[in-house]
Design a protein around this motif. Sequence first.
Motif, PDB file in Angstrom:
ATOM      1  N   THR A  35     -12.096   7.598  -5.604  1.00 19.69           N
ATOM      2  CA  THR A  35     -12.013   6.243  -5.137  1.00 19.69           C
ATOM      3  C   THR A  35     -13.503   5.664  -4.635  1.00 19.69           C
ATOM      4  O   THR A  35     -13.813   4.525  -4.705  1.00 19.69           O
ATOM      5  N   ARG A  42       2.346  15.697 -12.446  1.00 21.78           N
ATOM      6  CA  ARG A  42       1.201  16.292 -13.431  1.00 21.78           C
ATOM      7  C   ARG A  42       0.921  17.392 -12.758  1.00 21.78           C
ATOM      8  O   ARG A  42       0.460  18.512 -13.789  1.00 21.78           O
ATOM      9  N   PRO A  91      -5.472   1.510  -2.772  1.00 17.31           N
ATOM     10  CA  PRO A  91      -4.908  -0.052  -2.678  1.00 17.31           C
ATOM     11  C   PRO A  91      -5.808  -0.952  -2.370  1.00 17.31           C
ATOM     12  O   PRO A  91      -5.972  -2.138  -2.800  1.00 17.31           O
ATOM     13  N   ILE A 107      -5.267  14.245  -5.221  1.00 16.43           N
ATOM     14  CA  ILE A 107      -5.200  13.648  -6.586  1.00 16.43           C
ATOM     15  C   ILE A 107      -4.817  12.193  -6.513  1.00 16.43           C
ATOM     16  O   ILE A 107      -5.202  11.306  -7.213  1.00 16.43           O
ATOM     17  N   THR A 159      -2.854   3.014 -10.587  1.00 14.46           N
ATOM     18  CA  THR A 159      -2.936   2.034  -9.558  1.00 14.46           C
ATOM     19  C   THR A 159      -3.556   0.818  -9.604  1.00 14.46           C
ATOM     20  O   THR A 159      -3.115  -0.347  -9.418  1.00 14.46           O
ATOM     21  N   GLN A 176      -5.504  10.342  -4.020  1.00 14.94           N
ATOM     22  CA  GLN A 176      -6.537   9.530  -3.379  1.00 14.94           C
ATOM     23  C   GLN A 176      -6.091   9.023  -2.210  1.00 14.94           C
ATOM     24  O   GLN A 176      -6.480   8.209  -1.537  1.00 14.94           O
ATOM     25  N   ALA A 205      -6.521   9.531 -13.993  1.00 16.95           N
ATOM     26  CA  ALA A 205      -5.022   9.062 -14.443  1.00 16.95           C
ATOM     27  C   ALA A 205      -4.353   8.254 -13.236  1.00 16.95           C
ATOM     28  O   ALA A 205      -3.813   6.988 -13.431  1.00 16.95           O
ATOM     29  N   VAL A 206      -4.350   8.821 -12.112  1.00 21.40           N
ATOM     30  CA  VAL A 206      -3.150   8.117 -11.052  1.00 21.40           C
ATOM     31  C   VAL A 206      -4.221   7.023 -10.394  1.00 21.40           C
ATOM     32  O   VAL A 206      -3.290   6.111 -10.162  1.00 21.40           O
ATOM     33  N   ASP A 265       0.752  -1.129   0.001  1.00 18.76           N
ATOM     34  CA  ASP A 265      -0.183  -0.188  -0.097  1.00 18.76           C
ATOM     35  C   ASP A 265       0.753   1.348   0.085  1.00 18.76           C
ATOM     36  O   ASP A 265       0.663   2.120  -0.785  1.00 18.76           O
ATOM     37  N   ARG A 305      -2.385  -1.767 -12.700  1.00 21.01           N
ATOM     38  CA  ARG A 305      -1.186  -2.359 -12.279  1.00 21.01           C
ATOM     39  C   ARG A 305      -1.398  -3.644 -11.316  1.00 21.01           C
ATOM     40  O   ARG A 305      -0.902  -4.738 -11.168  1.00 21.01           O
ATOM     41  N   ALA A 347      -6.694  12.822 -11.325  1.00 20.51           N
ATOM     42  CA  ALA A 347      -7.019  11.958 -10.347  1.00 20.51           C
ATOM     43  C   ALA A 347      -7.485  10.620 -11.035  1.00 20.51           C
ATOM     44  O   ALA A 347      -7.083   9.399 -10.753  1.00 20.51           O
ATOM     45  N   LEU A 399      -6.245  10.695 -20.829  1.00 21.65           N
ATOM     46  CA  LEU A 399      -5.518  10.735 -19.462  1.00 21.65           C
ATOM     47  C   LEU A 399      -4.066  10.733 -19.563  1.00 21.65           C
ATOM     48  O   LEU A 399      -3.678  11.424 -18.340  1.00 21.65           O
ATOM     49  N   GLY A 400      -3.521  10.395 -20.452  1.00 23.22           N
ATOM     50  CA  GLY A 400      -2.100  10.632 -20.259  1.00 23.22           C
ATOM     51  C   GLY A 400      -1.342   9.708 -19.689  1.00 23.22           C
ATOM     52  O   GLY A 400      -0.353   9.999 -19.013  1.00 23.22           O
ATOM     53  N   LEU A 401      -1.655   8.265 -20.094  1.00 21.02           N
ATOM     54  CA  LEU A 401      -1.162   7.291 -19.255  1.00 21.02           C
ATOM     55  C   LEU A 401      -0.398   6.420 -20.296  1.00 21.02           C
ATOM     56  O   LEU A 401      -0.973   6.068 -21.323  1.00 21.02           O
ATOM     57  N   TRP A 447      -6.296   2.855   3.097  1.00 25.17           N
ATOM     58  CA  TRP A 447      -6.253   3.788   2.049  1.00 25.17           C
ATOM     59  C   TRP A 447      -7.148   3.343   0.932  1.00 25.17           C
ATOM     60  O   TRP A 447      -6.841   2.232   0.705  1.00 25.17           O
TER      61      TRP A 447
END
Lengths: 111, 777
Positions: free
Chosen positions: B84, A49, B103, A89, B134, A91, B129-130, A35, B137, B127, B152-154, B100
Amino acid sequence: MGISPLLTQSRSGHTSDVDKHFIIDWTLPPSPLVDLHAAHRAIDEAGRRLTAEGEQVRCVYSTYAPSQHRWICLFAAASEDAVRKVHEIAQLPVPRIVAAIDLSLGDRQPT
Amino acid sequence: MPASKPPGRAGNLPAELTTFIGRRREIAEIKRLLSVSRLVTLTGVGGAGKTRLSLRTAADLQRAFADGVWLVELAALEDQALLTQTIATTLGIHDRTARWPAPALAEYLADKRLLLVLDNCEHLRSACAVLADTVLRAAEGLHILATSRQALGLTGEHIYQVPTMSMPSGDRMPPPDALGQYEAVNLFVDRAVAVQPGFAVTEANSETIVRACQRLDGLPLAIELTAVRLRALGLDELLERLEDRFRLLTAGSPGALPRHQTLRALIDWSSELCSPQERTLWERLSVFSGGFDLHAAEAICAGGEVVEQDILDLLADLVDKSIVIAEEHEGRQRYRLLETIRQYGLERLRASGTEKEFRQRHRDYFANLTEQALIEWLSPTQGQWLADLLREHNNLRAAFDFCFTEPGQADIGLRMTGAMWFFWIATGLTSEGRRWLERGLELTEEPSSARSRALWVCGYLCTIQEDIATAEPMMAECSAAAEQMDDAIASAWAVQLRGMVAMSEGDLRSARVCLEDGLNRHRANANPLGVLDSSFYLVAVTALLGDLDKAVELCEEAIELCDSRQERWLKSYMLWDLGLVAWQQGDLVRAAESGRDGLRLARESNEQWVIAFCFEILAWAAGGEGKPARAARLLGAADRLWRRIGAPLFGMRHLVTCHEEQTAAVRAALGAKAFDTEFERGTVISTDDAIAYALDERERVPEGTGAARGDTSLTKRELEVAELIAQGLSNKEIAAKLVISRRTAEAHVEHILGKLAFSSRAQVAAWVAEQRGVEAR
């Protein structure tokens, strides 16, 4: 016993005008390392970004003390708000953000 | 939006309200992209049809994703930090931990084969994209189809620019009978027929239709907004007005208007064709987030030229003009504005200088709603309130955000978020509840009843997330403030919280003292919600301390209180408590009966914590009754839920010890291999099917347990394929083994899943194992 800090970007490669530093220091609920790695990667990407959008911020240094469940990050950012946005961003909950002085800057004089 | 999915399939795709026209080439291309990339983003200007196209493609792909296709609508989400949580809520994940969320979501998705449609990402681009990075992956079986005005630019993202609809180009006019090949024309005609039955393409009107589509750049939304005007205008007049408008905008140079301004121009025109009252209502409706009902529209938008009694008719007019969309949802009419149209309205509202006034009215309306929900929570309308609050979640978020961004409004925000404490718990939105409460607490310092309530509510949420370090200072401040202000209600909750903390730390004696004190204070305050809530914890603690008669007495009092109010949510908790006490008394029949009763109630409100608790107690009872296979399967079902929602058994050491002892006993009775098989079966079936299993609802054909042998309609070949699935072979390996094409193997697998109403290969494997067991007997 310690865990190697997760250095993100080379300090010497940092060329922006950012000279403010902020620390986040929080005690986490017991979290698997996976995590933390995911959170760290998210913070890096969020910082990249935001910087590309014109709001300078990056995580300089990140370290975790497992015996205390404590995570400490040092940010170089134009403002505290930028550090807050990085967390949103990525999260992550927004922790307490404290202005800091990075004593390891050497000849560079922080404000 | 009303959901539509094949029976037995997970997912939440909405049913289409209007005919979907054309786009075959686009759909094929998007499918191809999804087969080579796990992240595909549809881009394009507003009104190009990105959303409809993504949903149609996703609907076509439902069978390819065993764990479903899920739509997450992001247009109404203003706070990127809640991204999320929004996705987790859509997927039905209740997480009460402080882990969190990103994850945790990634872990949930890790073993899923699922398509996530993220609609309207542009304002949350970073947000999204990030988070996408995560989860992609971590979850190999996850695909994401995003819609956004910008990619999104990934790395690995495939971008598909949604073209406008096909239409004749230039001045060459095809004959009328050849126009059916053009999507823009077909769309225009389809929407025209809706307002003018009998409308058709003819020699006389074909050129006009084509010119209108060309003027509208083939943009689907523009075409829809225009076609509905045929209700009031003739076709020639319609084109004339369109040409006039565009002539003005382009200074007389036809076709010079950039495409992204075409829709804007069209919406301007739509606005001008509205009456002043309709226009004003449109502006005021833009403060709603995620839709609204008539009552809310009347309460918030009336005033000046918009008379409350006229709002229904005005709304109907706006629906006719395709400005507002009307949908029936669970028997009730709801309305919404498409985001492009809502943003237009908001701009106009802002320009009029009345935005703050109507946002305040919006906030006041929903503030009343939260207080009313709290008052009526312990009543027969509880289920309806939960559904209403969930339906209005986006509006509530907008109201909270207004309170915490507008100066001087934070106290009201604290009042609202504190009033919703039962909502945060019942829905598993504990992290979101904390976020709002913590935000409000940071903005206020002065002691007040709203602040005191927010402190104990936030402390409560922290406690059930096992974040005691954060809870304790809140409880201390709450206690001090309550004493200072002589706030007996806040004092009672603060005392109860101390008991809950002691309980989670294993100090049952201290817990009992505090919880008894809290209960007595709630009684003195005539606070039935407090009485019931504290009773739940006190009964468990009293039982674990061995004072079973007292535990039963407390439990039965609480259940009587629930029944007197026709309350069902907390009753489900109390029934679990009763099951625990009965189990400790050795009355396994009563333990199982109470567990089942609690499960039935918890299912109504999807209260996953209680569902998991009931699976546990039913497993312990089954183990004691000499049914180890059943016990193992129920333990598996409970485990599946605990892993998603948080600390098993509230993290209570004593209960966790009971769980470990029971698990060891069941494993010893069954043998390790058989235990693992049954446990695994429990972990792979859906919660709904596990509940059906626990309640012995045999008349239902559960998704997880499949059709009984003899009832299956699998062909001989399909049975062969099922056997190979159970052996762990991939489709490619199955094809090689049976000397068939891979496509044929895939088709067989799809047929098997469909016939048995399964959603995963693991379920097929479990079913095959079960059939072998049936055959062996």
